[in-house]
Design a protein around this motif. Structure first.
Motif, PDB file in Angstrom:
ATOM      1  N   THR A  24       0.823  -1.212   0.000  1.00 53.62           N
ATOM      2  CA  THR A  24       0.000   0.000   0.000  1.00 53.62           C
ATOM      3  C   THR A  24       0.854   1.259   0.000  1.00 53.62           C
ATOM      4  O   THR A  24       0.351   2.347  -0.244  1.00 53.62           O
ATOM      5  CB  THR A  24      -0.922   0.050   1.240  1.00 53.62           C
ATOM      6  OG1 THR A  24      -0.108   0.097   2.413  1.00 53.62           O
ATOM      7  CG2 THR A  24      -1.865  -1.146   1.279  1.00 53.62           C
ATOM      8  N   ARG A 127      -7.136   1.888   3.168  1.00 48.83           N
ATOM      9  CA  ARG A 127      -5.814   1.795   2.549  1.00 48.83           C
ATOM     10  C   ARG A 127      -5.720   0.593   1.615  1.00 48.83           C
ATOM     11  O   ARG A 127      -5.178   0.676   0.512  1.00 48.83           O
ATOM     12  CB  ARG A 127      -4.743   1.743   3.629  1.00 48.83           C
ATOM     13  CG  ARG A 127      -4.651   3.071   4.369  1.00 48.83           C
ATOM     14  CD  ARG A 127      -4.109   2.980   5.782  1.00 48.83           C
ATOM     15  NE  ARG A 127      -2.830   2.321   5.926  1.00 48.83           N
ATOM     16  CZ  ARG A 127      -2.411   1.802   7.086  1.00 48.83           C
ATOM     17  NH1 ARG A 127      -3.169   1.861   8.178  1.00 48.83           N
ATOM     18  NH2 ARG A 127      -1.233   1.220   7.159  1.00 48.83           N
ATOM     19  N   ALA A 128      -6.274  -0.548   2.049  1.00 49.81           N
ATOM     20  CA  ALA A 128      -6.259  -1.741   1.209  1.00 49.81           C
ATOM     21  C   ALA A 128      -7.155  -1.559  -0.014  1.00 49.81           C
ATOM     22  O   ALA A 128      -6.792  -1.955  -1.131  1.00 49.81           O
ATOM     23  CB  ALA A 128      -6.701  -2.955   2.024  1.00 49.81           C
ATOM     24  N   ALA A 131      -5.388   0.696  -2.555  1.00 49.74           N
ATOM     25  CA  ALA A 131      -4.305   0.001  -3.256  1.00 49.74           C
ATOM     26  C   ALA A 131      -4.849  -0.986  -4.286  1.00 49.74           C
ATOM     27  O   ALA A 131      -4.357  -1.044  -5.424  1.00 49.74           O
ATOM     28  CB  ALA A 131      -3.405  -0.720  -2.247  1.00 49.74           C
TER      29      ALA A 131
END
Length: 193
Positions: A24, A127-128, A131
């Protein structure tokens, strides 16, 4: 009868290479699932919040081991692509992010996620999701990613909004959870957003 358009993504767009690990850039890593992740996933699914927002229960570590094997094999079939979300330094499991309902011809998939109880409130899901979205839209070439969550799941709505998934509407009484039918918010991102 021939199609008037070309497929957005050709067969093999995913499976022609090994499933990648996706950093990330801020300490998390999205990596393919491993058999040794089964105990941590089993523990995650004992959390009441997981039971509230998911239709699946995990009764044993062996059962979860079967899920992980399914997740690993699904990459080759290009039906779904699932990643463990882990701390980049310790490899501690923090959650899962996935592309489900993959339709390569249309360049579309549904993005889904969950986080472990201990990882909530730290931006892990956002965040995941960011990404995976970048990778799917920019690197692979998907055209559209959809994201659905129960209207009452306000935390998931915040993740969708924070990661650029525009709210497109409400699907009424669309998903059956253990406590009954839920209206679902439909969010989406398209390439170039």
């Amino acid at each position: 009868m021939p199609f008037l358009t070309e497929p957005v993504l050709a067969p093999g767009a995913l499976s022609r290479t090994a499933q990648p690990a996706l950093p990330t850039g801020d300490g998390l890593l999205l990596r393919p699932w491993r058999p040794q992740d089964a105990p941590a996933v089993h523990v995650a699914f004992q959390d009441p919040a997981m039971r509230q927002w998911h239709a699946r229960a995990a009764d044993s570590v062996d059962e979860v081991g079967g899920w992980i094997e399914e997740w690993r094999q699904a990459w080759a079939r290009e039906e779904t692509a699932q990643w463990a979300v882990v701390d980049g330094d310790s490899d501690l499991l923090l959650g899962r992010v996935a592309l489900r309902e993959i339709h390569l011809n249309d360049g579309q998939a549904e993005l889904a996620y969950w986080t472990t109880a201990g990882a909530r409130g730290q931006g892990v899901a956002a965040r995941a999701t960011a990404a995976l979205s970048r990778w799917a839209l920019d690197d692979v070439g998907f055209h559209r990613l959809e994201l659905m969550h129960a209207v009452r799941n306000e935390a998931s709505c915040r993740v969708a909004t924070k990661t650029g998934f525009a709210l497109e509407g409400t699907k009424r009484s669309a998903v059956l959870h253990p406590d009954g039918w839920h209206d679902m918010h439909l969010h989406a991102r398209v390439r170039g957003d």
